[in-house]
Design a protein around this motif. Structure first.
Motif, PDB file in Angstrom:
ATOM      1  N   HIS A  83       1.717   7.034   1.417  1.00  0.00           N
ATOM      2  CA  HIS A  83       1.078   8.357   1.497  1.00  0.00           C
ATOM      3  C   HIS A  83      -0.443   8.247   1.563  1.00  0.00           C
ATOM      4  CE1 HIS A  83       5.093   9.520   0.267  1.00  0.00           C
ATOM      5  NE2 HIS A  83       4.945   8.861  -0.871  1.00  0.00           N
ATOM      6  N   ARG A  84      -0.965   7.049   1.792  1.00  0.00           N
ATOM      7  CA  ARG A  84      -2.410   6.826   1.683  1.00  0.00           C
ATOM      8  C   ARG A  84      -3.223   7.628   2.700  1.00  0.00           C
ATOM      9  NH1 ARG A  84       0.028   2.419   3.813  1.00  0.00           N
ATOM     10  NH2 ARG A  84      -0.631   1.680   5.880  1.00  0.00           N
ATOM     11  N   ARG A 138       0.832  -1.200   0.000  1.00  0.00           N
ATOM     12  CA  ARG A 138       0.000   0.000   0.000  1.00  0.00           C
ATOM     13  C   ARG A 138       0.867   1.250   0.000  1.00  0.00           C
ATOM     14  NH1 ARG A 138      -4.348  -0.201   4.610  1.00  0.00           N
ATOM     15  NH2 ARG A 138      -5.220   1.476   3.336  1.00  0.00           N
ATOM     16  N   SER A 139       0.298   2.325  -0.499  1.00  0.00           N
ATOM     17  CA  SER A 139       1.033   3.579  -0.597  1.00  0.00           C
ATOM     18  C   SER A 139       1.395   4.110   0.787  1.00  0.00           C
ATOM     19  CB  SER A 139       0.192   4.626  -1.328  1.00  0.00           C
ATOM     20  OG  SER A 139       0.776   5.908  -1.194  1.00  0.00           O
ATOM     21  N   HIS A 156      -2.855   5.798  -9.381  1.00  0.00           N
ATOM     22  CA  HIS A 156      -2.620   4.434  -9.843  1.00  0.00           C
ATOM     23  C   HIS A 156      -3.957   3.735 -10.029  1.00  0.00           C
ATOM     24  CE1 HIS A 156       1.323   4.746  -7.332  1.00  0.00           C
ATOM     25  NE2 HIS A 156       1.427   5.351  -8.485  1.00  0.00           N
ATOM     26  N   HIS A 201       4.594   2.265  -4.163  1.00  0.00           N
ATOM     27  CA  HIS A 201       4.217   3.186  -5.234  1.00  0.00           C
ATOM     28  C   HIS A 201       3.787   2.434  -6.489  1.00  0.00           C
ATOM     29  CE1 HIS A 201       6.680   5.616  -2.487  1.00  0.00           C
ATOM     30  NE2 HIS A 201       5.912   6.611  -2.860  1.00  0.00           N
TER      31      HIS A 201
END
Length: 289
Positions: free
Chosen positions: A41-42, A38-39, A231, A59
Motif C-alpha cells: 500500500h506504499r 515493502r508495503s 510501522h 505488512h
C-alpha cells in the motif's frame, strides 16, 4: 535492486525456522534491520490501515508467523533478506524486549540495575542477544492480559522497549553492521517471566483520553488511525502527512492530541511527535498565508 547474498539468506531462514519451532513468530528483514518486503500500500497514503487483511505480504511485523510453510514463502518473496524479526507480544511467550543501547552515551545496563534496586525486582536469567554495536537485548515473557507498548527512553535513557506491535532482530541475523548473536550460556533458555514490578513500569497509566472532536468527523478519526497503524521506519512520515491533511482541512488544532497519542503508541517520543505536528502546522500555515 537489493544485492542478494544467498548464503546469508539461507542462514537467516534456518535461524528463523528454528525460532519458530520455539513458538516465536518471525518474518524476513533486510540488512537495514527493516522488514525486507515493502508495503503493498506504499503508493496509496490514503489507504485504510491494513495488518495483512488484504492477503498480500509486506505488512512488516504483521507478516510474522510460526508456520514453516508461510515462513519459507516469505523468504522466497524476499531473496535479499539477511535476517529475521521476531514479533513481540504474541502467544505463547508474549515476548517483551529490553533493548540496552550503547549509542546514547549513557550506561543503560547501570540504569536498569538502578531501576531494579529502586523498585525491588531482579532481572532473571534469560535469553540475551548481543548486537553488533555492543548493545544487548534481554528477552522476557509477558502476561496474556497485559499489553506492553513500545517505547524509546521512557523507562530510562538508553533503554528501549519492544512490546506489542514491535519486533526484535533475531540472533543469527546479518546486518550492515554485523551479526546478532546469542550471549554464551543463554541460547538454551526460554524467555523468563517479566518481574511484576518491572511489568508495572512497562505499562504506564493510560494517557488522558482526547476524543476526536465531532467537528473532525470520520476524516479526523481516519487520520488518527492512519498514524496508529504505522510501522517502524514510517511513523514520522505518516504523522507528518496526517497532520498536514488535518491542518489543510481546518481541524489540525483539534487533532493535535489524538495524533500525538497515536504516534506515541507506535513508538515515537512525545517530544518528537509534537515537533513533527508543529512542522506540519508551520508548513501548511505558510502555504495558506
Amino acid at each position: 535492486m537489493a544485492t542478494i547474498d544467498r548464503q546469508a539468506t539461507t542462514l537467516a531462514l534456518a535461524h528463523a525456522l528454528s525460532a519458530a519451532e520455539r513458538g516465536l513468530a518471525v518474518f524476513p528483514l533486510s540488512r537495514t534491520k527493516l522488514p525486507a518486503l515493502r508495503s503493498p500500500h506504499r503508493d496509496d497514503p490514503t489507504a485504510p490501515p491494513c495488518h495483512g487483511e488484504c492477503g498480500r505480504f509486506g505488512h512488516g511485523v504483521y507478516d510474522a508467523s510460526t508456520e514453516p510453510e508461510r515462513i519459507r514463502e516469505l523468504f522466497a518473496a524476499a531473496p535479499w533478506a539477511t535476517g529475521y524479526g521476531i514479533a513481540c507480544g504474541l502467544e505463547p511467550h508474549h515476548l517483551i524486549g529490553i533493548d540496552l543501547d550503547t549509542k546514547s552515551g549513557t550506561d543503560s545496563s547501570a540504569a536498569l540495575r538502578e531501576l531494579a534496586l529502586r523498585h525491588l525486582f531482579t532481572i532473571p536469567e534469560t535469553v540475551v542477544v548481543l548486537t553488533p554495536s555492543g548493545g544487548r537485548h534481554l528477552w522476557l515473557s509477558g502476561s496474556p492480559d497485559v499489553v506492553v507498548p513500545n517505547s524509546a527512553g521512557r523507562l530510562a535513557p538508553g533503554i528501549d522497549i519492544r512490546g506489542a506491535g514491535g519486533y526484535l532482530v533475531g540472533p543469527g541475523s546479518r546486518t550492515a553492521h554485523g551479526v546478532y548473536s546469542t550471549a554464551p550460556g543463554t541460547s538454551h533458555l526460554a524467555p523468563a517471566p517479566c518481574p511484576r514490578a518491572l511489568l508495572r513500569l512497562l505499562t504506564p497509566p493510560p494517557r488522558t483520553h482526547h476524543p476526536t472532536p465531532s467537528s473532525a468527523g470520520g476524516h479526523g478519526q481516519g487520520l488518527v488511525q492512519f498514524v496508529a497503524a504505522a510501522h517502524e521506519g514510517q511513523r514520522n512520515t505518516r504523522l507528518f502527512w496526517a497532520a498536514c491533511r488535518a491542518y489543510e482541512n481546518g481541524i489540525g488544532d483539534e487533532l493535535v492530541e489524538p495524533l500525538v497519542d497515536a504516534a506515541v503508541q507506535v513508538g515515537l517520543s512525545e517530544r518528537e511527535a509534537r515537533s513533527t505536528v508543529g512542522s506540519a502546522r508551520r508548513l501548511v500555515g505558510g502555504r495558506q498565508g
